[in-house]
Write a protein that holds these residues in place. Structure first.
Motif: not given
Ligand SMILES: *[C@@H]1O[C@H](CO)[C@@H](O)[C@H](O)[C@H]1NC(C)=O
Ligand SMILES: *[C@@H]1O[C@H](CO)[C@@H](O)[C@H](O)[C@H]1NC(C)=O
Ligand SMILES: *[C@@H]1O[C@H](CO)[C@@H](O)[C@H](O)[C@H]1NC(C)=O
Ligand SMILES: *[C@@H]1O[C@H](CO)[C@@H](O)[C@H](O)[C@H]1NC(C)=O
Ligand SMILES: *[C@@H]1O[C@H](CO)[C@@H](O)[C@H](O)[C@H]1NC(C)=O
Ligand SMILES: *[C@@H]1O[C@H](CO)[C@@H](O)[C@H](O)[C@H]1NC(C)=O
Ligand SMILES: *[C@@H]1O[C@H](CO)[C@@H](O)[C@H](O)[C@H]1NC(C)=O
Ligand SMILES: *[C@@H]1O[C@H](CO)[C@@H](O)[C@H](O)[C@H]1NC(C)=O
Ligand SMILES: *[C@@H]1O[C@H](CO)[C@@H](O)[C@H](O)[C@H]1NC(C)=O
Ligand SMILES: *[C@@H]1O[C@H](CO)[C@@H](O)[C@H](O)[C@H]1NC(C)=O
Ligand SMILES: *[C@@H]1O[C@H](CO)[C@@H](O)[C@H](O)[C@H]1NC(C)=O
Length: 587
Positions: A17, A37, A68-69
């Motif tokens: 990440l 994700n 998400p990032n």
């Molecule tokens: C998905 O991404 C978010 C943000 O980076 C993170 O907080 C979360 O743990 C991730 N979930 C999984 C299942 O990888």
């Protein structure tokens, strides 16, 4: 062991990440979102089979799905300049409205400084902006809209267009949804709300500062000519780090917006999606159809189909079962032609219980005609060649017109593939030879025999002299004489009979008949005449009188040559016997 692995995986994930967040080499691919994700908000959700469903059946709502990032979009191209990386993305989407012609709003691929676009509105705002933020350069939002509603406030060109939006819903450039056909400048229109999956390619060239958008049905390769091409420097618009994702909204018409797959690559071309791996869309049937129909319909369909198939099978089988041959020339013999179906019913399907007799000639069955209730005997003989069939049937029909009390009336015929069926009146008593040879419980008395001989002679006279034509029977013998209820002899089996006009000379034919009854001149000249019939009648006469066959291969040697016509069973003259009920027919 297990915690260790988890920790390692976790660390790797964090590193990954971190790399993604801070390095230009972001390269993500989702062939379906089963293990994706993404950060969802609003009414967006993942379906069980891995579809990204941006909107569900709720009115006036918005749905977002973001990687998400944050992603770094800019780099220092020189000591004083900051440039935007080239990037490319492709995704497959589908818009399924509740009513085929009425749409909700659309889908936007969006680059946004904030995940989830807070403060945005649904409906025509597409979950991107609101009345105050729309068009404000402080938004730092770039979107590619697949717009299915004509919003005149944003100067939309129609209700089915693709546009590039910079900070507002008034598109910088837009075009009706369509694509260019390969190797030509022809284009095809597409309907965004068709419910069919379509693919979008978005590419930004950081050097040329050009953004291209291309659209095509999912089963078409990327067209060479993009639908939209916009020269724009994104560096003043985008922030250093951005979020990428999708936005969608519903209005007053329920519409489902799906993303099936997505890939994105920074500073390079996005990986191709593997179309065959994408999740399948829910069938539109399940959207509105009551549950009983979902289960019931296939059952009903299967039932209907199987009923149709089996009835077809039945009809075909029945048709084949009752198939018969009918030619034009037979139409004049209508009354003499029996339908195979009727004969089949009359004889209960030619079952063994109906069998009257069998031999080399074929089989004879007893039956009752379905409508007239007339008792009949049906003889089935095989006929292989069609040659002479016409003449033969003509003669059969003529013979059907013969009327004599010592004749078994031929009622008609039926032709089938490889088979001829002759229909006779049913004679309740057996054929004469059964009374002569088959060790009967009763034997015919002399007066009965004489009556039989006189009857056959009278019939033969009728055939030869009295009828309009000369009928040569060609097979007179005891087994072809049947006894009626009064033990009258009746000549039957006209299967070999020939007709001649009076005064004409019989034609040479194949020699037919039965050994022992054949006249010497018949075998020599090959002509069946009234005289050869009379010769056979003579043999028959001796046969009835003596109770010996003309040719008896089983007879003791020594007696065979002399003929041995001397054994008269006069002593066994039990007059009227009850043998008549026994079955044993030959025609
Ligand atoms: C998905 O991404 C978010 C943000 O980076 C993170 O907080 C979360 O743990 C991730 N979930 C999984 C299942 O990888
Ligand atoms: C749509 O999604 C929202 C949020 O997940 C939920 O509250 C709502 O019931 C859903 N509507 C339908 C019709 O499923
Ligand atoms: C409009 O959107 C902006 C963010 O884009 C937000 O700050 C603002 O509060 C919103 N205004 C309204 C009236 O919702
Ligand atoms: C939206 O803003 C415009 C001015 O920018 C205003 O004229 C209009 O009434 C507003 N509409 C709503 C629904 O707030
Ligand atoms: C744009 O938005 C900013 C901050 O949200 C605000 O200060 C500015 O007045 C807005 N500009 C216009 C033209 O509405
Ligand atoms: C387009 O042209 C290329 C080569 O020029 C050829 O390989 C391809 O099959 C053509 N496509 C169609 C759809 O005609
Ligand atoms: C495609 O759609 C546009 C606008 O909707 C229309 O003007 C054009 O005639 C259509 N073209 C074809 C080939 O259907
Ligand atoms: C955009 O399309 C034009 C042709 O219309 C092409 O010359 C250009 O290379 C394309 N740019 C990208 C980034 O694909
Ligand atoms: C983009 O990728 C190319 C290789 O594909 C590389 O040479 C180049 O340095 C990259 N650009 C930046 C700004 O990292
Ligand atoms: C992304 O990754 C795939 C393989 O995972 C590779 O084929 C492709 O070249 C990569 N693209 C970029 C821009 O790095
Ligand atoms: C696409 O997926 C299928 C099934 O998973 C696989 O067999 C095929 O090789 C894949 N194609 C590509 C180009 O990766």
């Amino acid at each position: 062991m297990l915690p260790k692995i988890s920790v390692t995986v976790f660390l790797l994930a964090v590193v990954g990440l971190a790399v993604a967040g801070n390095n230009q080499a972001l390269n993500i691919t989702f062939n379906g979102f089963r293990s994706a994700n993404l950060s969802l908000d609003g009414i967006a959700e993942f379906t069980a089979n891995g579809l990204l469903k941006l909107t569900n059946a709720t009115r006036q709502e918005k749905g977002h799905a973001f990687y998400p990032n944050p992603i770094k979009f800019k780099y220092k191209s020189s000591s004083s300049d900051v440039s935007v990386y080239s990037f490319s993305t492709t995704f497959v989407f589908a818009i399924i409205p509740q009513y085929p012609t009425l749409s909700g709003h659309g889908i936007v691929f969006v680059l946004s400084p904030q995940r989830g676009l807070p403060g945005s509105l649904p409906s025509q705002w597409l979950g991107l902006f609101n009345n105050t933020s729309n068009g404000n350069s402080s938004n730092h939002v770039v979107g590619v809209e697949l717009d299915t509603i004509l919003s005149s406030e944003f100067a939309d060109i129609n209700d089915n267009h693709v546009g590039i939006d910079i900070n507002g819903l008034h598109s910088a450039v837009s075009a009706p949804a369509s694509y260019f056909v390969a190797n030509s400048t022809d284009y095809r229109n597409l309907t965004l709300i068709s419910g069919k999956p379509m693919q979008v390619w978005i590419e930004y060239d950081g050097n040329e500062k050009q953004m291209n958008v291309t659209l095509a049905p999912v089963d078409i390769n990327k067209p060479k000519i993009p639908l939209l091409s916009l020269l724009i420097d994104l560096s003043p618009i985008l922030k250093d780090t951005m979020y990428v994702g999708f936005s969608s909204s519903t209005g007053s018409v329920l519409t489902s917006h799906y993303v099936l797959g997505w890939s994105f690559a920074m500073n390079g071309s996005a990986q191709n999606l593997n179309i065959s791996q994408l999740p399948t869309l829910p069938s539109t049937l399940t959207k509105k159809t009551p549950k009983f129909l979902i289960i019931g319909l296939p059952v009903i369909m299967v039932a209907i189909v199987s009923v149709i198939v089996s009835s077809l099978y039945y009809v075909v089988r029945r048709k084949r079962k009752f198939a018969e041959e009918l030619e034009d020339w037979e139409s004049e013999y209508g009354p003499h032609r029996f339908r195979y179906k009727d004969l089949h019913i009359a004889t209960r399907g030619f079952t063994d219980e109906q069998l009257l007799g069998a031999g080399g000639f074929g089989r004879v069955y007893r039956g009752i005609l379905p409508t007239s209730k007339i008792e009949i005997a049906v003889k089935r003989v095989s006929h292989e060649s069609r040659q002479g069939m016409r003449e033969f049937v003509a003669e059969i029909v003529s013979i059907g017109r013969l009327r004599h009390r010592n004749l078994v009336p031929l009622l008609g015929y039926c032709r089938r593939k490889g088979e001829l069926l002759l229909v006779y009146d049913y004679m309740p008593n057996r054929s004469l030879d059964k009374f002569i040879y088959d060790e009967p419980k009763c034997t015919l008395s002399w007066s009965q025999r004489f009556q039989v001989i006189k009857g056959v002679a009278s019939c033969l006279f009728y055939l030869h002299e009295e009828w309009e034509q000369i009928v040569v029977h060609r097979d007179i013998k005891a087994s072809n004489v049947l006894l009626d209820a009064e033990f009258n002899g009746r000549l039957g089996d006209f299967g070999l009979a020939r007709l001649y006009d009076h005064g004409t000379d019989p034609q040479t034919t194949h020699i037919v008949g039965t050994l022992g009854y054949l006249a010497p001149e018949h075998t020599r000249a090959g002509k069946a005449t009234r005289s050869t019939d009379v010769f056979a009648f003579g043999a028959f006469l001796l046969e009835v009188v003596c109770g010996r066959r003309p040719v008896d291969l089983k007879a003791p040697t020594g007696r065979y040559d002399t003929g041995g016509y001397g054994v008269l069973p006069l002593d066994q003259g039990g007059a009227n016997s009850s043998c008549g009920s026994e079955i044993g027919w030959e025609l």
